[in-house]
Design a protein around this motif. Structure first.
Motif, mmCIF file in Angstrom:
data_model
loop_
_atom_site.group_PDB
_atom_site.id
_atom_site.type_symbol
_atom_site.label_atom_id
_atom_site.label_comp_id
_atom_site.label_asym_id
_atom_site.label_seq_id
_atom_site.Cartn_x
_atom_site.Cartn_y
_atom_site.Cartn_z
ATOM 1 N N PRO A 70 0.477 -0.935 0.004
ATOM 2 C CA PRO A 70 0.404 0.017 0.022
ATOM 3 C C PRO A 70 0.690 1.802 -0.009
ATOM 4 N N LEU A 71 0.257 2.092 -1.036
ATOM 5 C CA LEU A 71 1.552 3.546 -1.152
ATOM 6 C C LEU A 71 2.783 3.163 -1.389
ATOM 7 N N ALA A 72 3.306 2.466 -1.873
ATOM 8 C CA ALA A 72 4.741 2.113 -1.807
ATOM 9 C C ALA A 72 4.489 2.873 -3.593
ATOM 10 N N GLY A 73 3.635 2.798 -4.702
ATOM 11 C CA GLY A 73 4.318 3.147 -6.095
ATOM 12 C C GLY A 73 4.368 5.023 -5.442
ATOM 13 N N ILE A 74 3.276 5.346 -4.967
ATOM 14 C CA ILE A 74 2.864 6.912 -5.286
ATOM 15 C C ILE A 74 3.927 7.195 -4.174
ATOM 16 N N LEU A 75 4.300 6.727 -3.086
ATOM 17 C CA LEU A 75 5.254 7.311 -1.973
ATOM 18 C C LEU A 75 7.249 7.259 -3.363
ATOM 19 N N ARG A 76 7.105 5.618 -3.729
ATOM 20 C CA ARG A 76 8.280 6.104 -4.473
ATOM 21 C C ARG A 76 8.333 7.360 -5.244
ATOM 22 N N ARG A 77 7.834 7.309 -5.760
ATOM 23 C CA ARG A 77 7.238 8.735 -7.148
ATOM 24 C C ARG A 77 7.262 10.144 -6.391
ATOM 25 N N THR A 78 7.012 10.463 -4.681
ATOM 26 C CA THR A 78 6.915 11.691 -4.775
ATOM 27 C C THR A 78 8.259 11.825 -4.019
ATOM 28 N N ILE A 79 9.143 10.540 -3.376
ATOM 29 C CA ILE A 79 10.122 11.049 -2.662
ATOM 30 C C ILE A 79 11.466 11.129 -4.509
ATOM 31 N N HIS A 80 11.090 10.520 -5.556
ATOM 32 C CA HIS A 80 11.780 10.204 -6.601
ATOM 33 C C HIS A 80 11.357 12.266 -7.670
ATOM 34 N N PRO A 81 11.130 13.136 -7.455
ATOM 35 C CA PRO A 81 10.774 13.729 -7.972
ATOM 36 C C PRO A 81 10.943 13.959 -9.807
ATOM 37 N N LEU A 82 12.167 13.649 -9.706
ATOM 38 C CA LEU A 82 12.702 14.054 -11.589
ATOM 39 C C LEU A 82 13.014 12.511 -11.402
ATOM 40 N N GLN A 83 12.554 11.788 -12.565
ATOM 41 C CA GLN A 83 11.737 10.692 -13.128
ATOM 42 C C GLN A 83 13.007 10.716 -15.158
ATOM 43 N N TYR A 84 13.414 11.968 -15.500
ATOM 44 C CA TYR A 84 14.032 11.578 -16.566
ATOM 45 C C TYR A 84 15.371 13.084 -16.831
ATOM 46 N N PRO A 85 16.670 12.324 -17.589
ATOM 47 C CA PRO A 85 17.169 14.629 -17.038
ATOM 48 C C PRO A 85 16.590 15.230 -17.368
ATOM 49 N N ILE A 86 17.404 16.733 -16.903
ATOM 50 C CA ILE A 86 16.391 17.517 -17.163
ATOM 51 C C ILE A 86 17.719 18.412 -18.678
ATOM 52 N N THR A 87 17.150 18.435 -19.523
ATOM 53 C CA THR A 87 17.733 18.969 -20.760
ATOM 54 C C THR A 87 17.308 19.868 -21.407
ATOM 55 N N GLY A 88 16.277 21.406 -20.497
ATOM 56 C CA GLY A 88 16.507 22.091 -21.170
ATOM 57 C C GLY A 88 15.111 22.876 -20.397
ATOM 58 N N PRO A 89 14.878 23.948 -20.533
ATOM 59 C CA PRO A 89 13.643 24.545 -20.474
ATOM 60 C C PRO A 89 12.235 23.983 -20.276
ATOM 61 N N TRP A 90 11.689 23.102 -21.375
ATOM 62 C CA TRP A 90 10.685 22.306 -21.685
ATOM 63 C C TRP A 90 10.179 21.145 -20.860
ATOM 64 N N VAL A 91 11.553 20.604 -20.678
ATOM 65 C CA VAL A 91 11.960 19.745 -19.682
ATOM 66 C C VAL A 91 11.641 19.602 -18.027
ATOM 67 N N ALA A 92 12.488 21.101 -17.944
ATOM 68 C CA ALA A 92 11.877 20.953 -16.314
ATOM 69 C C ALA A 92 10.848 21.632 -16.151
ATOM 70 N N LEU A 93 10.042 22.377 -17.087
ATOM 71 C CA LEU A 93 8.329 22.626 -16.425
ATOM 72 C C LEU A 93 7.627 21.322 -16.906
ATOM 73 N N ALA A 94 8.275 20.877 -17.404
ATOM 74 C CA ALA A 94 7.106 19.285 -17.469
ATOM 75 C C ALA A 94 7.547 17.945 -16.362
ATOM 76 N N ALA A 95 8.779 18.629 -15.707
ATOM 77 C CA ALA A 95 8.514 17.441 -14.730
ATOM 78 C C ALA A 95 8.174 18.298 -13.594
ATOM 79 N N SER A 96 8.160 19.746 -12.986
ATOM 80 C CA SER A 96 6.831 20.178 -12.056
ATOM 81 C C SER A 96 6.231 20.099 -12.266
ATOM 82 N N LEU A 97 5.322 20.289 -13.447
ATOM 83 C CA LEU A 97 3.955 20.092 -13.589
ATOM 84 C C LEU A 97 3.932 18.494 -13.034
#
Length: 388
Positions: free
Chosen positions: A255-282
């Protein structure tokens, strides 16, 4: 004779379909070089069946593609007779979700050259139904039927418009099921409920909500009928299970393992530019929206709020707690689609109870979904700027 209320809902639904079709025409013409097959986002990672190779040659240039590539295969081979299942990433999963691909195949009379157009048409038909049912529900709850256009703001619907996934069907059927149940139209609500798991297996959570409601009401015939609505989908799942490789996907976790894992790891892919940074934030903002949805569900449960809407909310929230597959939580395009029925049910409760706070989860998920449209909008605006 269609009464005035139905006419208003039909006008809203026609308006919505016209908007979607106009958008798809524009993006196909400008961003997909006039090829409607580009809406499936076929990519070039998955080798196509020989019979469909010509279509894929004119498809998306995206290296990976998206889920529409597999439902495109299903629509050409729904009965698993042509061997297309070996070209899919998870044939058991893709063929279980038969409703839109199967209807496209039926309407096209099984002719390959017609299937894709019919698939797009069936998707538009479910958009019409979803908007129509939401407009009727809003009017029944003293809201303007024009709010039916809000159906187009549901994450799974926006993703389906963009990439022709199959999620529009369950979104629309959720609307229809709740509308007819609220009117006491048992026959219609059960008919719609029967289709839900064929659209996506998570539709069985709506079945569970209906069974729960009938148990509380001690309506034993209604209970048996509710259970019976699952039979067609279970038979279809059995057929798929016996004719495709086993689905060993680890969907569930603690229970909650999936969403908790995602919550404590906010960056799921390399930030290669402003658009990707905005996408990660959203993406992270959308994840907060899911937390809020779970919080609202818990609050309703603690208040012992009961009724069909609430029971369906509890079923989807409970399922979300156990959802552990990592790539589902990777981005809002994934978990936003999967959990759209929870957002829809909270939204319908917001309409009924006049409580706008219940729309917050949807408001938090929506920006990331809309951002994915930005490159296409930019392409269209660039062409318009040159033309004028």
């Amino acid at each position: 004779m269609i009464n005035t209320n139905w006419r208003a809902a039909i006008y809203v639904a026609v308006t919505a379909v016209s908007m979607v079709l106009a958008w798809q025409y524009a993006t196909v013409r400008i961003n997909h070089r006039g090829n409607w097959i580009g809406l499936f986002d076929l990519g070039n990672r998955w080798p196509p069946p020989a019979e469909l190779s010509a279509e894929y040659a004119h498809g998306s240039t995206n290296d990976a593609g998206y889920d529409g590539v597999f439902y495109h295969m299903v629509s050409h081979d729904p009965w698993l007779e042509r061997g297309y299942s070996r070209y899919a990433d998870n044939a058991s999963l893709r063929w279980r979700r038969i409703l839109i691909p199967g209807l496209a195949h039926i309407v096209s009379l099984g002719r390959d050259e017609w299937v894709d157009a019919c698939y797009i048409g069936v998707n538009l038909l479910f958009i019409f139904a979803g908007v129509f049912w939401l407009a009727c529900y809003c009017e029944a709850n003293a809201q303007h039927p024009g709010w039916g256009l809000a159906f187009l703001a549901i994450p799974s619907v926006l993703v389906s418009i963009d990439r022709l996934t199959i999620d529009t069907a369950l979104a629309a059927l959720t609307m229809g099921f709740i509308l007819y149940a609220s009117r006491g139209s048992d026959g219609r609500s059960l008919a719609v409920l029967t289709l839900c798991p064929l659209a996506r297996e998570t539709g069985l959570l709506l079945t569970a909500g209906q069974v729960w409601q009938r148990l509380r009401e001690r309506k034993w015939l209604g209970l048996l009928l509710a259970i019976g609505t699952a039979l067609p989908s279970l038979l279809w799942f059995l057929f798929v299970f016996r004719n495709t490789p086993r689905d060993d996907t680890p969907w569930l976790s603690y229970p909650l393992a999936g969403i908790l894992r995602r919550t404590i790891h906010p960056l799921q892919y390399p930030i290669t530019g402003p658009w990707v940074a905005l996408a990660a934030s959203l993406d992270y903002l959308a994840l907060i929206g899911i937390w809020i949805a779970l919080g609202f569900s818990l609050r309703l449960a603690l208040k012992r709020s009961s009724g069909l809407l609430q029971h369906c909310i509890y079923c989807f929230a409970f399922a979300a707690l156990w959802l552990g597959k990592a790539d589902i939580w990777a981005g809002a395009y994934e978990f936003g689609r999967t959990l759209s029925p929870l957002l829809i049910l909270l939204g319908l409760l917001a309409v009924r109870n006049k409580d706008r706070r219940l729309l917050l989860p949807l408001a938090f998920v929506l920006p990331r979904i809309l951002l994915q449209y930005e490159p296409q909008v930019r392409g269209i605006l660039r062409v318009l700027a040159v033309a004028f």
